[in-house]
Design an enzyme around this catalytic site. Structure first.
Site, PDB file in Angstrom:
ATOM      1  N   LYS A  82       3.302   2.670   1.711  1.00  0.00           N
ATOM      2  CA  LYS A  82       3.212   3.231   3.161  1.00  0.00           C
ATOM      3  C   LYS A  82       4.288   2.489   3.946  1.00  0.00           C
ATOM      4  CE  LYS A  82      -1.798   3.445   2.833  1.00  0.00           C
ATOM      5  NZ  LYS A  82      -1.991   3.473   1.199  1.00  0.00           N
ATOM      6  N   HIS A 102      -2.639  -1.093   5.523  1.00  0.00           N
ATOM      7  CA  HIS A 102      -1.941  -0.425   6.868  1.00  0.00           C
ATOM      8  C   HIS A 102      -1.375  -1.536   7.951  1.00  0.00           C
ATOM      9  CE1 HIS A 102      -3.340   3.779   5.727  1.00  0.00           C
ATOM     10  NE2 HIS A 102      -4.187   3.127   5.258  1.00  0.00           N
ATOM     11  N   SER A 141      -8.114   2.742   8.203  1.00  0.00           N
ATOM     12  CA  SER A 141      -7.262   3.748   8.204  1.00  0.00           C
ATOM     13  C   SER A 141      -7.566   4.872   8.791  1.00  0.00           C
ATOM     14  CB  SER A 141      -6.948   3.952   6.512  1.00  0.00           C
ATOM     15  OG  SER A 141      -8.161   4.523   5.973  1.00  0.00           O
TER      16      SER A 141
END
Length: 387
Positions: A238, A207, A179
């Site tokens: 996200k 991610h 990240s």
């Protein structure tokens, strides 16, 4: 010195080391252009990679979900809080990822804090990449298993640790996309080691999900990896633009996690309205090739713009584009200069990243324009950085 004086001294020390964190108050929906602390800002700091956090179709789905299901689950999943829409979400996630089953959670931290302890305990061993997310580190410590950390991405070092271990159960923990660096773990090599040394491989694809792989199915799909010993973790706040998380894999493994993960068993289920909205989010991810292509264009534009400059852009083929600066004061100074130019890019400092690797973490969103990136590049080029 009283306990209160000790706390005040600790805060003062953090401030002196340029490590004191500050919360900003955002007054508008998540987007590249936001109002923060009363100022209009161009933001490069969210994980809303596909630009879905303020997508009207998702807002409408959330509203419809609240009208259909109410606002709260009322209990944990294993008491009375598991609704038909939760079941539908888990089935949709499993189908989308190409696995047998999925288990939904209210946050990614809860998955990572609980999964290691479900798979390992005293007398067992966990092998973790040194740059794993803090939640994976905490989960490993909570498991009470031996915790071995190998150098970032160092497959040979990991194999030496596995080979020398006599633990009955072994678990390899890794982020897929790291990240704060934006690089990707050597997933195929890690799975080969898991197979060779009879270990679980737990991959946090927080991610990668929505961004990498065919139709945004994530880093594991991009690598074409499947195995019963492979457990995929993903977050839904996200790229998916809502909130929540999941663990996905072979059906019996997911059933085992449901029976043993304390962070699943002993907490109220997420709102069923959230699950209702997430069904739409997965549809948007699946049909989001244009958004992912847009991200690639923005990444290329940023890299080209910084290519002949004094700035060090760390290698990344993801929307996470870190600019390495080194010391904390420099990182804070650059971030403050950008803020004065109405550009919001966070300065990331230890302990989030290793000592002397403070950086700007530029996060790209499919809704950023070419002009937005040009504005960031122009502002960076006006900064004088000490050599």
């Amino acid at each position: 010195m009283s306990q209160l004086d000790t706390i005040r001294a600790a805060l003062a020390e953090r401030e002196a080391q340029s490590l004191l964190r500050v919360r900003r108050i955002v007054e508008t929906p998540c987007a590249p252009r936001v109002t923060v602390d009363g100022q209009a800002m161009l933001a490069f700091c969210s994980n809303d990679y596909l630009g879905l956090a303020s997508e009207p179709a998702l807002a409408a789905a959330l509203e419809a979900g609240a009208r259909r299901w109410g606002t709260g689950a009322g209990a944990s999943h294993l008491v009375s809080g598991h609704y038909a829409v939760h079941e539908a979400l888990e089935a949709r996630l499993a189908s989308f990822l190409g696995v047998e089953a999925a288990l939904s959670f209210s946050t990614g931290y809860m998955v990572n804090a609980g999964i290691a302890a479900a798979l390992a305990g005293r007398g067992d061993a966990i092998f973790a990449d040194r740059l794993n997310h803090a939640s994976l580190v905490d989960g490993a410590m909570l498991s009470r298993a031996e915790h071995h950390r190998y150098a970032h991405g160092d497959v040979a070092a990991l194999e030496r640790l596995l080979k020398s271990s006599n633990a009955k159960r072994k678990v390899i923990l890794t982020d897929s996309v790291f990240s704060m660096d934006g690089d990707i773990a050597p997933l195929e090599a890690l799975l080969n080691l898991a197979e060779a040394y009879d270990a679980w491989l737990v991959v946090d694809d927080a991610h990668g999900f929505g961004v990498l792989g065919p139709q945004g199915r994530g880093a594991l799909a991009e690598a074409g990896l499947q195995s019963w010993r492979l457990i995929c973790i993903g977050t839904l706040g996200k790229a998916a633009g809502v909130s929540g998380a999941f663990a996905a894999g072979q059906r019996d493994v997911i059933e085992f996690l449901m029976q043993h993960m304390r962070t699943y068993i002993f907490t109220t289920a997420a709102s069923p309205a959230i699950a209702h909205a997430l069904l739409t989010a997965i549809d948007l991810i699946e049909s989001g090739d244009a958004r992912r292509a847009r991200l690639l264009d923005l990444e290329a534009q940023l890299a080209e713009g910084l290519g002949d400059s004094r700035w060090t852009l760390m290698p990344s083929r993801t929307p996470i584009q870190p600019v390495l600066l080194g010391d904390n004061d420099t990182a804070l100074g650059v971030a403050k200069h950008l803020w004065s130019q109405q550009i919001w890019v966070p300065a990331i400092r230890p302990p989030t990243v290793p000592k002397d690797t403070a950086r700007l973490r530029v996060s790209l969103c499919a809704k950023h324009t070419d002009a937005d990136v040009d504005q960031l590049l122009a502002a960076l080029n006006t900064i004088q950085v000490p050599q």
